[in-house]
Design an enzyme around this catalytic site. Structure first.
Site, PDB file in Angstrom:
ATOM      1  N   HIS A 177      -2.595   0.382   7.601  1.00 59.12           N
ATOM      2  CA  HIS A 177      -1.737   0.809   6.494  1.00 59.12           C
ATOM      3  C   HIS A 177      -0.276   0.477   6.803  1.00 59.12           C
ATOM      4  O   HIS A 177       0.437  -0.086   5.955  1.00 59.12           O
ATOM      5  CB  HIS A 177      -1.901   2.312   6.261  1.00 59.12           C
ATOM      6  CG  HIS A 177      -0.899   2.904   5.323  1.00 59.12           C
ATOM      7  ND1 HIS A 177      -1.101   2.990   3.964  1.00 59.12           N
ATOM      8  CD2 HIS A 177       0.338   3.431   5.552  1.00 59.12           C
ATOM      9  CE1 HIS A 177      -0.048   3.548   3.399  1.00 59.12           C
ATOM     10  NE2 HIS A 177       0.838   3.824   4.347  1.00 59.12           N
ATOM     11  N   GLU A 178       0.172   0.828   8.015  1.00 57.49           N
ATOM     12  CA  GLU A 178       1.567   0.542   8.382  1.00 57.49           C
ATOM     13  C   GLU A 178       1.819  -0.969   8.442  1.00 57.49           C
ATOM     14  O   GLU A 178       2.858  -1.457   7.989  1.00 57.49           O
ATOM     15  CB  GLU A 178       1.903   1.190   9.729  1.00 57.49           C
ATOM     16  CG  GLU A 178       1.756   2.705   9.764  1.00 57.49           C
ATOM     17  CD  GLU A 178       2.551   3.417   8.684  1.00 57.49           C
ATOM     18  OE1 GLU A 178       3.583   2.875   8.233  1.00 57.49           O
ATOM     19  OE2 GLU A 178       2.124   4.506   8.275  1.00 57.49           O
ATOM     20  N   HIS A 181       2.378  -2.419   5.049  1.00 60.91           N
ATOM     21  CA  HIS A 181       3.753  -2.318   4.542  1.00 60.91           C
ATOM     22  C   HIS A 181       4.571  -3.548   4.950  1.00 60.91           C
ATOM     23  O   HIS A 181       5.371  -4.061   4.165  1.00 60.91           O
ATOM     24  CB  HIS A 181       4.431  -1.062   5.088  1.00 60.91           C
ATOM     25  CG  HIS A 181       4.076   0.202   4.370  1.00 60.91           C
ATOM     26  ND1 HIS A 181       4.236   0.379   3.017  1.00 60.91           N
ATOM     27  CD2 HIS A 181       3.577   1.386   4.845  1.00 60.91           C
ATOM     28  CE1 HIS A 181       3.863   1.594   2.671  1.00 60.91           C
ATOM     29  NE2 HIS A 181       3.445   2.230   3.760  1.00 60.91           N
ATOM     30  N   GLU A 230       2.636   2.891  -1.355  1.00 59.24           N
ATOM     31  CA  GLU A 230       1.630   3.519  -0.491  1.00 59.24           C
ATOM     32  C   GLU A 230       0.219   3.062  -0.865  1.00 59.24           C
ATOM     33  O   GLU A 230      -0.602   2.760   0.016  1.00 59.24           O
ATOM     34  CB  GLU A 230       1.739   5.047  -0.580  1.00 59.24           C
ATOM     35  CG  GLU A 230       3.029   5.616  -0.018  1.00 59.24           C
ATOM     36  CD  GLU A 230       3.262   5.236   1.432  1.00 59.24           C
ATOM     37  OE1 GLU A 230       2.296   5.253   2.213  1.00 59.24           O
ATOM     38  OE2 GLU A 230       4.411   4.908   1.781  1.00 59.24           O
TER      39      GLU A 230
END
Length: 288
Positions: A177-178, A181, A230
């Site tokens: 997920h990070e 980004h 997100e």
């Protein structure tokens, strides 16, 4: 941190005279309005040209977004923030050493997922910024349940995450997920958004004589964008963890644990509620 709003602060210091003022106020007001409308038209025209010249397509999701800073500028900003953060955490004794078991597992899982970003050409969109990315992973000894990525591939994980996550696969979802980004250049997009919001607030202040735009801009633009980013990082992350040979079915479970206990309405939150995130990730599992 977001760009300074000093331009807005400077412009908001001007005094605006009412239409009922003495001699010549009506004419001055009409003249000011014409200037304002002309300025607004110029900004709109210029904004269109800027968008056409500085828009990029995000890999995998294919969303087009406006980015006004280069990958080089983004990496320099991230490197400084990262150095300052590590220095601060070292002084406080909270930065876990390289040999610590939590640091080792974060670096093992994070590096495995990050390696998949070297070959994203089949996703389409802008991927050149991922070339030669210098990934770094560190853990802060804090009970806070959090993780974040700084521009340039600098990932920070808080030890509190390990009290919530139940497996290496769930950690892989968080790391992916990070990293997602970074793939989507969300930091650069957020800085650009702050810049454009400052301009919009300034124009509205000049038009209305009061700063009444902050709340509508936050509710109508800033918070919806944050939730969109997100969800987008979730979608990209799910694909990355699968490419790295982690079981993607653990992705929804990880986000359920981390997003549990939502206490405010989703439209007031920077993050989607756990039910929203879990449902969207489950719908995306067949592609992973």
């Amino acid at each position: 941190p977001p760009p300074s709003s000093s331009l807005f602060s400077f412009l908001s210091g001007y005094t605006h005279f009412s239409r009922t003022g003495r001699g010549g106020s009506l004419s001055s007001s009409a003249s000011s309005n014409r200037l304002l409308y002309g300025a607004a038209a110029a900004v709109a025209s210029g904004g269109t040209l800027v968008y056409l010249g500085y828009s990029e397509t995000i890999p995998y999701t294919k969303r087009t977004h406006l980015v006004l800073i280069s990958p080089e500028q983004e990496r320099k900003l991230g490197a400084k923030m990262y150095r300052d953060l590590l220095s601060q955490q070292r002084r406080s004794g909270k930065l876990l050493p390289s040999h610590h078991k939590l640091t080792r597992i974060v670096r093992k899982v994070g590096s495995k997922v990050a390696k998949e970003t070297e070959a994203l050409s089949d996703w389409g969109g802008q991927v050149s910024h991922m070339r030669d990315m210098k990934w770094e992973f560190n853990v802060i000894n804090s009970d806070e349940v959090n993780a974040f990525v700084l521009p340039g591939g600098k990932v920070i994980v808080y030890a509190g995450l390990f009290k919530v996550l139940k497996s290496e696969e769930e950690l892989a979802m968080v790391m992916a997920h990070e990293i997602g980004h970074a793939v989507a250049r969300h930091s650069a997009e957020k800085i650009t958004q702050q810049m454009t919001m400052t301009v919009l607030r300034t124009l509205l202040f000049l038009a209305l004589g009061a700063d009444i735009a902050s709340t509508p801009l936050v509710l109508g633009l800033q918070l919806p964008y944050s939730r969109l980013a997100e969800n987008e990082a979730d979608a990209i992350g799910l694909q990355l963890m699968a490419r790295a040979c982690f079981d993607p079915s653990h992705g929804p479970k990880a986000m359920e644990r981390l997003s549990a206990g939502n206490s405010i309405p989703e439209y007031l939150s920077t993050h989607p509620h756990s039910a929203t995130r879990s449902k969207q990730l489950r719908n995306q599992l067949p592609d992973a």
